[in-house]
Motif scaffolding. Structure first.
Motif, PDB file in Angstrom:
ATOM      1  N   ILE A   1      14.447  52.561  51.656  1.00 32.14           N
ATOM      2  CA  ILE A   1      13.848  51.251  51.406  1.00 32.14           C
ATOM      3  C   ILE A   1      12.825  50.962  52.504  1.00 32.14           C
ATOM      4  O   ILE A   1      13.141  50.999  53.695  1.00 32.14           O
ATOM      5  N   GLY A   2      11.581  50.726  52.135  1.00 31.28           N
ATOM      6  CA  GLY A   2      10.586  50.230  53.068  1.00 31.28           C
ATOM      7  C   GLY A   2      10.001  51.228  54.044  1.00 31.28           C
ATOM      8  O   GLY A   2       9.309  50.833  54.993  1.00 31.28           O
TER       9      GLY A   2
ATOM     10  N   ARG B   1      12.420  46.517  66.833  1.00 33.55           N
ATOM     11  CA  ARG B   1      11.031  46.963  66.932  1.00 33.55           C
ATOM     12  C   ARG B   1      10.707  47.437  68.350  1.00 33.55           C
ATOM     13  O   ARG B   1      10.006  48.440  68.529  1.00 33.55           O
ATOM     14  N   LEU B   2      11.222  46.747  69.360  1.00 33.98           N
ATOM     15  CA  LEU B   2      10.968  47.168  70.732  1.00 33.98           C
ATOM     16  C   LEU B   2      11.595  48.532  71.022  1.00 33.98           C
ATOM     17  O   LEU B   2      11.010  49.356  71.735  1.00 33.98           O
ATOM     18  N   ALA B   3      12.778  48.760  70.465  1.00 37.29           N
ATOM     19  CA  ALA B   3      13.476  50.035  70.698  1.00 37.29           C
ATOM     20  C   ALA B   3      12.929  51.159  69.834  1.00 37.29           C
ATOM     21  O   ALA B   3      13.276  52.321  70.039  1.00 37.29           O
ATOM     22  N   LYS B   4      12.117  50.816  68.837  1.00 37.82           N
ATOM     23  CA  LYS B   4      11.533  51.790  67.914  1.00 37.82           C
ATOM     24  C   LYS B   4      12.599  52.570  67.144  1.00 37.82           C
ATOM     25  O   LYS B   4      12.548  53.795  67.015  1.00 37.82           O
ATOM     26  N   LEU B   5      13.566  51.815  66.605  1.00 43.12           N
ATOM     27  CA  LEU B   5      14.542  52.421  65.696  1.00 43.12           C
ATOM     28  C   LEU B   5      13.815  52.789  64.412  1.00 43.12           C
ATOM     29  O   LEU B   5      13.239  51.946  63.743  1.00 43.12           O
ATOM     30  N   ASP B   6      13.841  54.066  64.060  1.00 39.65           N
ATOM     31  CA  ASP B   6      13.045  54.549  62.931  1.00 39.65           C
ATOM     32  C   ASP B   6      13.713  54.349  61.583  1.00 39.65           C
ATOM     33  O   ASP B   6      13.039  54.062  60.579  1.00 39.65           O
ATOM     34  N   PHE B   7      15.034  54.486  61.549  1.00 39.69           N
ATOM     35  CA  PHE B   7      15.714  54.603  60.252  1.00 39.69           C
ATOM     36  C   PHE B   7      17.151  54.107  60.433  1.00 39.69           C
ATOM     37  O   PHE B   7      17.804  54.430  61.420  1.00 39.69           O
ATOM     38  N   LYS B   8      17.613  53.312  59.480  1.00 36.89           N
ATOM     39  CA  LYS B   8      18.985  52.796  59.562  1.00 36.89           C
ATOM     40  C   LYS B   8      19.682  52.989  58.228  1.00 36.89           C
ATOM     41  O   LYS B   8      19.095  52.782  57.166  1.00 36.89           O
TER      42      LYS B   8
ATOM     43  N   PHE C   1      22.576  51.440  51.849  1.00 41.68           N
ATOM     44  CA  PHE C   1      21.216  50.923  51.987  1.00 41.68           C
ATOM     45  C   PHE C   1      20.598  51.640  53.181  1.00 41.68           C
ATOM     46  O   PHE C   1      21.133  51.598  54.294  1.00 41.68           O
ATOM     47  N   ALA C   2      19.485  52.306  52.962  1.00 44.06           N
ATOM     48  CA  ALA C   2      18.889  53.131  54.009  1.00 44.06           C
ATOM     49  C   ALA C   2      17.388  52.940  54.042  1.00 44.06           C
ATOM     50  O   ALA C   2      16.756  52.662  53.020  1.00 44.06           O
ATOM     51  N   GLY C   3      16.825  53.083  55.246  1.00 40.01           N
ATOM     52  CA  GLY C   3      15.379  53.012  55.386  1.00 40.01           C
ATOM     53  C   GLY C   3      14.962  52.220  56.595  1.00 40.01           C
ATOM     54  O   GLY C   3      15.594  52.284  57.659  1.00 40.01           O
TER      55      GLY C   3
ATOM     56  N   ILE D   1      14.962  46.747  59.204  1.00 35.07           N
ATOM     57  CA  ILE D   1      14.974  45.334  58.805  1.00 35.07           C
ATOM     58  C   ILE D   1      14.964  45.206  57.289  1.00 35.07           C
ATOM     59  O   ILE D   1      15.728  44.424  56.707  1.00 35.07           O
ATOM     60  N   ALA D   2      14.129  45.981  56.615  1.00 30.75           N
ATOM     61  CA  ALA D   2      14.031  45.889  55.152  1.00 30.75           C
ATOM     62  C   ALA D   2      15.338  46.277  54.473  1.00 30.75           C
ATOM     63  O   ALA D   2      15.800  45.593  53.551  1.00 30.75           O
ATOM     64  N   GLU D   3      15.954  47.379  54.890  1.00 30.28           N
ATOM     65  CA  GLU D   3      17.206  47.791  54.250  1.00 30.28           C
ATOM     66  C   GLU D   3      18.321  46.803  54.549  1.00 30.28           C
ATOM     67  O   GLU D   3      19.187  46.546  53.709  1.00 30.28           O
TER      68      GLU D   3
END
Length: 420
Positions: free
Chosen positions: A52-53, A230-237, A252-254, A257-259
């Motif tokens: 997602i996103g 965003r500060l930590a630059k988490l790419d994918f959750k 839910f993956a992606g 914030i969006a997922e």
């Protein structure tokens, strides 16, 4: 009346039977999604591979030289052993080698895990193939920025230095953030004690009215977490939602914030309590999914009494005891972490904790643990209830009280706390 409830999630996922007086008015109050069927491994994989996103993980990771998979700890029901192999497959497909991938447990201010807990969360195969580390809130953290609310965001060095950062976790109802998951894997998950303290104390106090169980849309802590992501630059959750036995029923993956927004939308429906109990004389709360962090269950029970009057009985069968918490628990006879003690038992509320594996510090998260009643069996708890409540007592039973919430009824973890 006899009622069967789940217990020992990480120790066989078994049942326990409790008996309530036949002359009581008893209402069973499960979460709406309690009986939804578990997803198969193929459905889990497809959700992760079609995010997602953001682009697929294998595309995000292409050309990168290192990756860190951050996963939640044993206080959360996430079955990371179902998720991690798919993430590993995607990273390997992007060109990373196994030795380029590490795992870090997002403990927040919880105590370190042994390999025993790691095997429960990840499976033995991953421990044999990959380096798996505990997060240390006191050392080896680096600053990655400052939030708009003045928090210096210091995070785990292994996470910060990884060129690809992936999080694995779950969404449940949460007593401060409204719903967990998403960027909590970063803040407080892999943050320094000073950052965590600022988050849990200063940020929360700045708008405490926006926090609470099920309060998400305007939650000040949620906004701080999203900045941290965003500060930590988490790419994918990857976030999951679960049924009443802790089985994965949604993935839910992606984009973190969006997922998470979609996961929370699902969680609102799945974890909503139906029927919603109000003005109860007795509330039985089962801390199944987080038996080792049971405070949220007691909070939910207290809300169900309507006015914090009556009796709340918490079933907390946790062989490992209540989780070590460096921010909130005691570390001596009359002192503890920066938030110790975190709560109290209001006058007029009888709290009974049923803990087969009792220890002397089980209730040390509050200043007055002597105001609660500590027993090892349901029979002993029932003896106390019969002394306090006669025929016709209105009783609610909440089978997953560390995951459920009440729509349009909220409470803060600071309202009541009795251990965990």
């Amino acid at each position: 009346m006899k009622i069967r409830l789940p217990e020992l999630m990480w120790y066989g996922n078994l049942d326990v039977e409790i008996e309530l007086p036949d002359d009581w008015d008893v209402t069973f109050c499960p979460m709406r999604g309690a009986e939804r069927p578990a997803l198969g491994q193929e459905a889990i994989a497809q959700a992760i591979k079609n995010p997602i996103g953001c682009p697929p993980l294998r595309q995000l990771a292409r050309g990168k030289k290192s990756a860190c998979i951050v996963f939640d700890d044993i206080t959360r029901p996430t079955r990371c052993a179902e998720l991690a192999p798919v993430v590993i497959e995607e990273l390997l497909a992007a060109g990373l080698a196994e030795d380029d991938i590490t795992f870090v447990c997002a403990l927040g201010s919880h105590g370190a895990h042994t390999a025993h807990e790691f095997r429960k969360k990840l499976g033995a195969d991953i421990l044999e193939r990959f380096r798996v580390y505990n997060h240390n809130i006191y050392e080896n953290c680096v600053e990655v920025g400052v939030t708009s609310r003045g928090a210096r965001l210091l995070i785990n060095r292994e996470v910060a230095q990884a060129q690809v950062k992936v999080g694995l976790g779950c969404v449940t109802a949460h007593a401060q953030v409204g719903f967990s998951g998403g960027g909590k894997i970063i803040l407080p998950g892999v943050s320094h004690i000073d950052t965590i303290s600022h988050f849990h104390i200063d940020v929360e106090k700045s708008a405490v009215e926006t926090t609470g169980l099920g309060n998400f849309d305007n939650n000040i802590l949620r906004f701080e977490i999203e900045e941290a992501v965003r500060l930590a630059k988490l790419d994918f959750k990857v976030d999951v939602v679960t049924n009443g036995r802790g089985a994965t029923i949604g993935v839910f993956a992606g984009d973190p914030i969006a997922e998470h927004l979609q996961a929370v939308a699902a969680a609102r429906e799945i974890y909503a309590t139906e029927p919603t109990p109000t003005d109860m004389d007795v509330v039985v709360v089962n801390a199944f999914a987080k038996a080792n962090e049971m405070a949220i269950a007691i909070l939910l029970g207290a809300i169900a009494t309507g006015n914090f009057q009556g009796s709340v009985v918490c079933l907390a069968n946790a062989p490992e005891g209540q989780v070590t918490h460096y921010l909130a628990r005691s570390f001596g006879r009359d002192y503890g972490g920066r938030q110790y003690p975190i709560g109290f038992v209001p006058p007029g509320l009888n709290v009974v904790v049923v803990a087969p594996h009792m220890d002397k510090t089980f209730g040390d998260w509050v200043a007055n643990p002597q105001d609660a009643h500590w027993v090892k069996s349901w029979d002993k708890a029932l003896e106390l209830l019969k002394k306090w409540h006669g025929p016709g007592a209105r009783c609610a039973v909440l089978p997953n009280a560390t995951m459920q919430y009440f729509v349009n009824q909220t409470g803060s973890a600071h309202d009541v706390s009795t251990a965990g």
